[in-house]
Write a protein that holds these residues in place. Sequence first.
Motif, PDB file in Angstrom:
ATOM      1  N   ALA A 107       0.814  -1.217   0.000  1.00 51.38           N
ATOM      2  CA  ALA A 107       0.000   0.000   0.000  1.00 51.38           C
ATOM      3  C   ALA A 107       0.848   1.267   0.000  1.00 51.38           C
ATOM      4  CB  ALA A 107      -0.928   0.000   1.208  1.00 51.38           C
ATOM      5  N   ASP A 108       2.161   1.129  -0.264  1.00 48.19           N
ATOM      6  CA  ASP A 108       3.093   2.269  -0.291  1.00 48.19           C
ATOM      7  C   ASP A 108       3.131   2.996   1.050  1.00 48.19           C
ATOM      8  OD1 ASP A 108       3.980   1.849  -2.848  1.00 48.19           O
ATOM      9  OD2 ASP A 108       2.527   3.188  -3.776  1.00 48.19           O
ATOM     10  N   THR A 109       3.162   2.224   2.122  1.00 44.34           N
ATOM     11  CA  THR A 109       3.288   2.787   3.463  1.00 44.34           C
ATOM     12  C   THR A 109       4.444   2.104   4.193  1.00 44.34           C
ATOM     13  OG1 THR A 109       1.733   1.185   4.436  1.00 44.34           O
ATOM     14  CG2 THR A 109       0.814   3.272   3.627  1.00 44.34           C
ATOM     15  N   ILE A 110       4.897   2.741   5.244  1.00 43.29           N
ATOM     16  CA  ILE A 110       5.893   2.151   6.145  1.00 43.29           C
ATOM     17  C   ILE A 110       5.258   2.079   7.527  1.00 43.29           C
ATOM     18  CG2 ILE A 110       8.173   2.422   7.189  1.00 43.29           C
ATOM     19  CD1 ILE A 110       9.052   3.942   4.721  1.00 43.29           C
ATOM     20  N   ILE A 111       5.296   0.903   8.137  1.00 42.19           N
ATOM     21  CA  ILE A 111       4.663   0.690   9.439  1.00 42.19           C
ATOM     22  C   ILE A 111       5.662   1.004  10.552  1.00 42.19           C
ATOM     23  CG2 ILE A 111       3.405  -0.919  10.908  1.00 42.19           C
ATOM     24  CD1 ILE A 111       2.037  -0.329   8.255  1.00 42.19           C
ATOM     25  N   TYR A 112       5.246   1.901  11.444  1.00 41.07           N
ATOM     26  CA  TYR A 112       6.059   2.243  12.613  1.00 41.07           C
ATOM     27  C   TYR A 112       5.399   1.663  13.854  1.00 41.07           C
ATOM     28  CZ  TYR A 112       8.523   5.445   9.522  1.00 41.07           C
ATOM     29  OH  TYR A 112       9.261   5.959   8.483  1.00 41.07           O
ATOM     30  N   ARG A 113       6.198   0.918  14.656  1.00 38.08           N
ATOM     31  CA  ARG A 113       5.673   0.228  15.839  1.00 38.08           C
ATOM     32  C   ARG A 113       6.406   0.674  17.090  1.00 38.08           C
ATOM     33  NH1 ARG A 113       5.593  -3.571  11.697  1.00 38.08           N
ATOM     34  NH2 ARG A 113       3.602  -4.666  11.391  1.00 38.08           N
ATOM     35  N   SER A 114       5.666   0.663  18.176  1.00 41.07           N
ATOM     36  CA  SER A 114       6.273   0.982  19.465  1.00 41.07           C
ATOM     37  C   SER A 114       6.923  -0.273  20.050  1.00 41.07           C
ATOM     38  CB  SER A 114       5.214   1.519  20.430  1.00 41.07           C
ATOM     39  OG  SER A 114       4.193   0.537  20.619  1.00 41.07           O
ATOM     40  N   SER A 115       7.653  -0.082  21.115  1.00 41.46           N
ATOM     41  CA  SER A 115       8.292  -1.208  21.793  1.00 41.46           C
ATOM     42  C   SER A 115       7.305  -1.853  22.763  1.00 41.46           C
ATOM     43  CB  SER A 115       9.532  -0.723  22.557  1.00 41.46           C
ATOM     44  OG  SER A 115       9.962  -1.674  23.500  1.00 41.46           O
ATOM     45  N   GLU A 116       7.259  -3.177  22.745  1.00 44.63           N
ATOM     46  CA  GLU A 116       6.363  -3.889  23.672  1.00 44.63           C
ATOM     47  C   GLU A 116       6.745  -3.592  25.115  1.00 44.63           C
ATOM     48  OE1 GLU A 116       4.833  -8.478  24.475  1.00 44.63           O
ATOM     49  OE2 GLU A 116       5.939  -7.972  22.651  1.00 44.63           O
ATOM     50  N   HIS A 117       8.035  -3.441  25.362  1.00 45.18           N
ATOM     51  CA  HIS A 117       8.505  -3.129  26.718  1.00 45.18           C
ATOM     52  C   HIS A 117       8.016  -1.749  27.161  1.00 45.18           C
ATOM     53  CE1 HIS A 117      11.445  -1.520  29.654  1.00 45.18           C
ATOM     54  NE2 HIS A 117      11.373  -2.748  30.168  1.00 45.18           N
ATOM     55  N   ASP A 118       8.064  -0.768  26.254  1.00 48.88           N
ATOM     56  CA  ASP A 118       7.613   0.589  26.596  1.00 48.88           C
ATOM     57  C   ASP A 118       6.120   0.617  26.870  1.00 48.88           C
ATOM     58  OD1 ASP A 118      10.156   1.630  26.351  1.00 48.88           O
ATOM     59  OD2 ASP A 118       9.879   2.247  24.252  1.00 48.88           O
ATOM     60  N   CYS A 119       5.345  -0.122  26.076  1.00 49.83           N
ATOM     61  CA  CYS A 119       3.889  -0.085  26.203  1.00 49.83           C
ATOM     62  C   CYS A 119       3.396  -0.846  27.434  1.00 49.83           C
ATOM     63  CB  CYS A 119       3.228  -0.673  24.954  1.00 49.83           C
ATOM     64  SG  CYS A 119       3.426   0.344  23.476  1.00 49.83           S
ATOM     65  N   ALA A 120       4.114  -1.893  27.820  1.00 45.73           N
ATOM     66  CA  ALA A 120       3.656  -2.752  28.918  1.00 45.73           C
ATOM     67  C   ALA A 120       3.519  -1.968  30.221  1.00 45.73           C
ATOM     68  CB  ALA A 120       4.612  -3.926  29.094  1.00 45.73           C
TER      69      ALA A 120
END
Length: 221
Positions: free
Chosen positions: A119-132
Amino acid sequence: DLKAGIIVDVEASAVNKAAEVEATRMMIDRVEDKFDMKPERLVGDTNYGSAAMLGWLVDEKQIAPHVPVLDKSERTDGTFQRDDFQWDQEAKEYRCPAGKPLRSQWGPFKNPRTHITQADTIIYRSSEHDCAGCSMKARCCPNSTTRKIARSIHESARDVARAIAQTDAYKQSRKDRKKVEMLFAHLKRILKLDKLRLRGLSSAQDEFLLAATAQNLRRMA
């Protein structure tokens, strides 16, 4: 042409967004090649506000997009919107409201990757450790372990369109669009082009071209 109300090109297309956008590109290129004319701005509705179209207008043609940005990222569940995350251009990452990063990759790859999706996008994800251990998780990603944001590869062009939408020139363009809508109304009401008489796309092109010629003659008269 919004200033004179003259139709400079015609292209028949199927009734869908992709075909209409492709017809627009074709007409812009054709008018530039044939008459050495290129618009300073393009005024239209949300159909012309897709990321690919905006990228083509801004990056390739240097035409100001006076169109609403087509954006489907809005959330209705009360969680943080995409606008709540700050983009860091230098680091190429997002920062969440808690100040934690969202990255396209968290570890090194043996072979470098672009991370560009179909879809011509780049997926940015957070850290599981930061979110927990984050106190804002219930307002950010209550149903998943991490938060992710899809960023278009044409996001810089989308930002240009968003900035233009805040200007007085954009408001004037909204008013100028009435000249175009009026031409469509005259085609249907005065020239009785409420339905096509011939079959096929090429025949439709002929009918539209003749109707546009009549419109231009009326305008010049």
